[in-house]
Design an enzyme around this catalytic site. Structure first.
Site, PDB file in Angstrom:
ATOM      1  N   THR A   1     -11.889  -0.914   0.832  1.00 44.64           N
ATOM      2  CA  THR A   1     -13.261  -1.429   0.862  1.00 44.64           C
ATOM      3  C   THR A   1     -14.026  -1.037   2.128  1.00 44.64           C
ATOM      4  OG1 THR A   1     -12.527  -3.526   1.776  1.00 44.64           O
ATOM      5  CG2 THR A   1     -12.751  -3.416  -0.605  1.00 44.64           C
TER       6      THR A   1
ATOM      7  N   PRO B   1       7.717   9.664  -5.150  1.00 43.36           N
ATOM      8  CA  PRO B   1       8.016   8.687  -6.203  1.00 43.36           C
ATOM      9  C   PRO B   1       9.346   7.967  -6.024  1.00 43.36           C
ATOM     10  CG  PRO B   1       7.047  10.645  -7.167  1.00 43.36           C
ATOM     11  CD  PRO B   1       7.239  10.957  -5.709  1.00 43.36           C
ATOM     12  N   ASN B   2      10.372   8.665  -5.610  1.00 45.96           N
ATOM     13  CA  ASN B   2      11.682   8.022  -5.454  1.00 45.96           C
ATOM     14  C   ASN B   2      11.631   6.900  -4.418  1.00 45.96           C
ATOM     15  OD1 ASN B   2      14.576   8.011  -6.028  1.00 45.96           O
ATOM     16  ND2 ASN B   2      14.776   8.644  -3.877  1.00 45.96           N
TER      17      ASN B   2
ATOM     18  N   GLY C   1      -9.078 -14.084   3.525  1.00 46.21           N
ATOM     19  CA  GLY C   1      -8.264 -14.142   4.726  1.00 46.21           C
ATOM     20  C   GLY C   1      -8.817 -15.095   5.745  1.00 46.21           C
TER      21      GLY C   1
ATOM     22  N   LYS D   1       0.840  -1.213   0.000  1.00 48.68           N
ATOM     23  CA  LYS D   1       0.000   0.000   0.000  1.00 48.68           C
ATOM     24  C   LYS D   1       0.872   1.259   0.000  1.00 48.68           C
ATOM     25  CE  LYS D   1      -4.123  -1.927   2.225  1.00 48.68           C
ATOM     26  NZ  LYS D   1      -3.960  -3.360   2.198  1.00 48.68           N
TER      27      LYS D   1
HETATM   28  O1  C5P Z   1     -11.538 -10.074   5.787  1.00 52.76           O
HETATM   29  P1  C5P Z   1     -10.414 -10.967   5.374  1.00 52.76           P
HETATM   30  O2  C5P Z   1      -9.752 -11.657   6.524  1.00 52.76           O
HETATM   31  O3  C5P Z   1     -10.772 -11.916   4.252  1.00 52.76           O
HETATM   32  O4  C5P Z   1      -9.339  -9.959   4.772  1.00 52.76           O
HETATM   33  C1  C5P Z   1      -8.302 -10.384   3.935  1.00 52.76           C
HETATM   34  C2  C5P Z   1      -7.622  -9.185   3.329  1.00 52.76           C
HETATM   35  O5  C5P Z   1      -8.565  -8.423   2.587  1.00 52.76           O
HETATM   36  C3  C5P Z   1      -6.994  -8.239   4.347  1.00 52.76           C
HETATM   37  O6  C5P Z   1      -5.609  -8.470   4.358  1.00 52.76           O
HETATM   38  C4  C5P Z   1      -7.300  -6.854   3.847  1.00 52.76           C
HETATM   39  O7  C5P Z   1      -6.171  -6.240   3.255  1.00 52.76           O
HETATM   40  C5  C5P Z   1      -8.310  -7.051   2.759  1.00 52.76           C
HETATM   41  N1  C5P Z   1      -9.551  -6.384   3.154  1.00 52.76           N
HETATM   42  C6  C5P Z   1      -9.883  -5.201   2.553  1.00 52.76           C
HETATM   43  N2  C5P Z   1     -11.006  -4.548   2.929  1.00 52.76           N
HETATM   44  C7  C5P Z   1     -11.819  -5.049   3.873  1.00 52.76           C
HETATM   45  C8  C5P Z   1     -11.484  -6.256   4.507  1.00 52.76           C
HETATM   46  C9  C5P Z   1     -10.339  -6.906   4.114  1.00 52.76           C
HETATM   47  O8  C5P Z   1      -9.150  -4.714   1.691  1.00 52.76           O
HETATM   48  N3  C5P Z   1     -12.894  -4.355   4.209  1.00 52.76           N
END
Ligand code: C5P
Length: 231
Positions: free
Chosen positions: A119, A68-69, A209, A63
């Site tokens: 998300t 930029p460098n 996850g 993330k």
């Molecule tokens: O919720 P879960 O355990 O499946 O999450 C897996 C990955 O999904 C996390 O590492 C997170 O970076 C991403 N995630 C996300 N947005 C959310 C929930 C999880 O980007 N709301």
């Protein structure tokens, strides 16, 4: 695409032993893992080297949002570790996305993915940081910017996948986190969906996850997710 290679299991934990235990329990079933800031910071890059040595693909979810460098340096370091995917924040603008793409050219296997709107964010969260567009408009804006900057794809919530697929075309990678199987708690996901819905809508990969890693039998949970992807 083979459903097995469409599932990326997120190793969201704070130590190598736990990560290794999940990888061991999943065995040959799972070929793709996401390593995020928590595990990288706690366990260091050796955890990535270990996965690559075992023949696993690694999505390193850095993330990046930096000058930029510095972004370019981090992408080169990720490429040298042998990872397949690295993330950069689209909100950082064209400069950092282009720097990431340029740095990745030395590593033919490395794909740069842009995060659009995480998300968990809502329209109100965007308004709080001075973005007056709604989430779906901001997602599209940043996805187009990412494509123009040369990014290989985007990270997108299940709700945004279909629109992004038609906007970005067939070749873009669309990686979709924030998914869970029907019946699971999605409390902290503002724009949730199931793995099947995400793939059907056009995602190239889903990130799963806790559905797998916290299951009593992670291998069975992985197989369940995989079987849910095919009709
Ligand atoms: O919720 P879960 O355990 O499946 O999450 C897996 C990955 O999904 C996390 O590492 C997170 O970076 C991403 N995630 C996300 N947005 C959310 C929930 C999880 O980007 N709301």
């Amino acid at each position: 695409m083979d459903p097995t290679s469409q599932i990326i299991v997120a190793l969201d934990c704070d130590n190598r032993a736990t990560a290794d235990a999940v990888v061991e329990r999943l065995g040959d079933e799972c070929r793709f893992y996401k390593v995020g800031l928590e595990l990288l910071t706690a366990a260091g890059p050796d955890v990535i080297k270990g996965l690559v040595t075992q023949g696993k693909e690694v999505f390193l979810d850095l993330k990046l949002f930096e000058i930029p460098n510095s972004v370019a340096g981090a992408v080169r370091a990720a490429g040298a570790l042998g990872v397949s995917m690295v993330t950069v924040h689209g909100m950082g603008g064209s400069g950092i996305m282009s720097a990431a793409v340029e740095a990745a050219r030395d590593f033919p296997h490395l794909r740069v993915l842009a995060l659009t709107v995480v998300t968990s964010m809502t329209d109100a969260d965007l308004a709080d940081i001075g973005v007056s567009d709604a989430v779906d408009q901001q997602v599209l804006r940043l996805a187009r910017l990412a494509q123009k900057a040369g990014c290989h794809g985007v990270i997108a919530s299940p709700r945004d996948v279909a629109t992004l697929r038609s906007t970005l075309g067939p070749d873009a990678l669309i990686i979709t986190p924030g998914v869970a199987l029907p019946g699971e708690s999605l409390a902290e996901h503002a724009r949730p969906g199931t793995p099947h819905a995400a793939i059907t809508a056009g995602a190239s990969h889903v990130v799963v996850g806790r559905t797998v890693t916290r299951a009593t039998d992670p291998a069975a949970a992985f197989r369940f997710v995989r079987s849910s992807l095919t009709p």
